[in-house]
Design a protein around this motif. Structure first.
Motif, short mmCIF file in Angstrom:
data_model
loop_
_atom_site.label_atom_id
_atom_site.label_comp_id
_atom_site.label_asym_id
_atom_site.label_seq_id
_atom_site.Cartn_x
_atom_site.Cartn_y
_atom_site.Cartn_z
N GLY A 51 0.82 -1.20 0.00
CA GLY A 51 0.00 0.00 0.00
C GLY A 51 0.85 1.24 0.00
O GLY A 51 2.06 1.17 0.22
N ASP A 52 0.19 2.36 -0.25
CA ASP A 52 0.89 3.65 -0.23
C ASP A 52 1.29 4.01 1.19
O ASP A 52 2.35 4.56 1.43
CB ASP A 52 0.00 4.75 -0.81
CG ASP A 52 -0.15 4.61 -2.31
OD1 ASP A 52 -1.08 5.20 -2.88
OD2 ASP A 52 0.69 3.89 -2.92
N GLU A 53 0.38 3.71 2.12
CA GLU A 53 0.66 4.01 3.52
C GLU A 53 -0.23 3.08 4.34
O GLU A 53 -1.42 3.02 4.10
CB GLU A 53 0.28 5.46 3.82
CG GLU A 53 0.83 5.95 5.13
CD GLU A 53 0.55 7.43 5.34
OE1 GLU A 53 1.30 8.25 4.78
OE2 GLU A 53 -0.43 7.75 6.05
N TYR A 54 0.35 2.34 5.25
CA TYR A 54 -0.48 1.45 6.07
C TYR A 54 0.14 1.18 7.42
O TYR A 54 1.33 1.38 7.63
CB TYR A 54 -0.79 0.13 5.34
CG TYR A 54 0.40 -0.69 4.89
CD1 TYR A 54 1.06 -0.39 3.70
CD2 TYR A 54 0.83 -1.79 5.63
CE1 TYR A 54 2.12 -1.16 3.26
CE2 TYR A 54 1.90 -2.57 5.19
CZ TYR A 54 2.54 -2.25 4.00
OH TYR A 54 3.60 -3.02 3.57
N VAL B 142 -4.74 -4.68 9.04
CA VAL B 142 -3.99 -3.63 8.38
C VAL B 142 -4.96 -2.52 7.97
O VAL B 142 -6.03 -2.79 7.45
CB VAL B 142 -3.30 -4.17 7.10
CG1 VAL B 142 -2.45 -3.09 6.46
CG2 VAL B 142 -2.46 -5.38 7.43
N ALA B 143 -4.59 -1.27 8.23
CA ALA B 143 -5.42 -0.15 7.79
C ALA B 143 -4.51 0.80 7.02
O ALA B 143 -3.38 1.04 7.43
CB ALA B 143 -6.03 0.56 8.99
N GLY B 144 -5.00 1.33 5.91
CA GLY B 144 -4.16 2.25 5.16
C GLY B 144 -4.80 2.68 3.88
O GLY B 144 -6.01 2.54 3.69
N THR B 145 -3.98 3.20 2.97
CA THR B 145 -4.52 3.68 1.70
C THR B 145 -4.03 2.78 0.57
O THR B 145 -2.88 2.34 0.56
CB THR B 145 -4.04 5.12 1.43
OG1 THR B 145 -2.62 5.18 1.57
CG2 THR B 145 -4.65 6.08 2.43
N SER B 146 -4.95 2.54 -0.36
CA SER B 146 -4.66 1.73 -1.54
C SER B 146 -4.04 0.39 -1.17
O SER B 146 -3.03 -0.01 -1.75
CB SER B 146 -3.70 2.45 -2.50
OG SER B 146 -4.07 3.77 -2.67
N LEU B 147 -4.64 -0.30 -0.20
CA LEU B 147 -4.11 -1.60 0.19
C LEU B 147 -4.39 -2.63 -0.89
O LEU B 147 -5.49 -2.71 -1.40
CB LEU B 147 -4.79 -2.10 1.48
CG LEU B 147 -4.56 -1.31 2.75
CD1 LEU B 147 -5.30 -2.00 3.88
CD2 LEU B 147 -3.08 -1.22 3.08
N LYS B 148 -3.37 -3.41 -1.21
CA LYS B 148 -3.58 -4.49 -2.15
C LYS B 148 -3.05 -5.76 -1.52
O LYS B 148 -1.99 -5.73 -0.89
CB LYS B 148 -2.81 -4.23 -3.45
CG LYS B 148 -3.67 -3.57 -4.51
CD LYS B 148 -2.85 -3.17 -5.70
CE LYS B 148 -2.35 -4.38 -6.48
NZ LYS B 148 -1.64 -3.92 -7.70
#
Lengths: 158, 152
Positions: free
Chosen positions: A122-125, B116-122
């Motif tokens: 991810g970009d940030e996680y 997991v928490a976040g942005t654009s998770l893949k």
């Protein structure tokens, strides 16, 4: 069972062994005792679950640039984008670390089992550990950046 | 068969802990779905079946489900509450799935959940395993659950 620092030392050795032998990359310990993971940015995490005598997770957190270098070295070919090859490679390294942790935590190796490895990017996680877990986070230096090895174990024996 | 185990485990958790209506859809073709989310929870499976169960939530749905579970208003849960709740929900669904397998004589072991928490998770995994992806819908929106496994 071994103390946390004994496990930590063996985990360092295992990681160096895997990187030297399988990834063909020289690494060294930068910080053996990180207190927390913090925010991961533009990274990929490979992880595998432990179940049985010990319940937990073994994970490796790698920034993208280093993940590409690791994958290229591991596969013996140039990988320049975050694709399935990178997921496979990072997942496989997590799997190998998991196998070593199994041997570190159990003499017979039969009373701890591994799940399938998986990856998250991810970009940030941020990754949360459960409650009542013992956590070891080790930072390593590699030619193209630093990465983290992260072992979490449930302290209550179920 | 396996998808029905997941669906019944989900129905049970939503009925008894979250008090929200939930509907499930047909299993999706994993090659056609790109699972991107804001909050994810994963539980490893070992023993007679090696794999993992992963929950993929958009932020709004994760927040609503958390509020339902904790008896809060929609805007009350903090990120830590949401991560805890989604991890716990994943754990319970995996537990329900395990019980269904036990009833057919298979024993699996569960790892601890990772959230997991976040942005654009893949999410990805090593290729070669079987993937089952199930869509679920609630009044707050949709979420997905994936079961990835190899039989030992």
């Amino acid at each position: 069972m071994s103390t946390i620092s004994e496990i930590s030392a063996k985990l360092v050795d295992s990681t160096v062994e895997i990187f030297t032998g399988m990834v063909m990359m020289d690494i060294s310990v930068k910080n053996e005792k990180l207190s927390q993971l913090g925010k991961l940015r533009k990274s990929i995490t490979g992880m595998v679950g432990l179940a049985g005598l010990y319940k937990g997770v073994v994970a490796i957190h790698v920034p993208e640039k280093l993940a590409l270098a690791i994958t290229s070295s591991f596969l013996g070919m140039d990988v320049d984008e975050m694709n399935e090859d990178v997921q496979d490679a990072i997942g496989e390294i997590a799997n190998m670390l998991g196998g070593n942790v199994k041997a570190i935590l159990s003499d017979s190796g039969k009373d701890i089992q591994l799940s399938l490895p998986s990856t998250i990017s991810g970009d940030e996680y941020e990754m949360s550990s459960g409650h009542d877990v013992e956590r070891i986070i080790i930072e390593f230096d590699a030619p193209e950046g630093t990465f983290l090895v992260d072992l979490e174990m449930e302290t209550s024996t179920t | 068969m396996l998808d029905s185990y997941i669906k019944s485990a989900v129905a049970e958790v939503f009925e008894s802990m979250i008090f929200m209506e939930i509907d499930s859809g047909d299993v999706l073709d994993v090659t056609q779905v790109e699972l991107v989310s804001d909050v994810m929870s994963m539980i490893g499976l070992a023993g007679d079946m090696k794999g993992f169960i992963a929950l993929y939530f958009p932020e709004r749905v994760a927040r609503t489900v958390t509020a339902g579970m904790l008896g809060m208003e929609i805007d009350e849960p903090a990120l830590d509450d949401i991560k805890d709740a989604i991890g716990e929900i994943g754990n319970m669904i995996a537990g329900g799935f395990k019980s269904c397998l036990i009833s057919e004589g298979k024993n699996i072991l569960l790892s601890t959940p990772t959230t997991v928490a976040g942005t654009s998770l893949k999410a990805g995994g090593v290729s070669g395993a079987t993937s089952i992806v199930i869509p679920f819908s609630t009044q707050a929106g949709a979420f997905h659950i994936a079961l990835k496994y190899i039989r030992e």
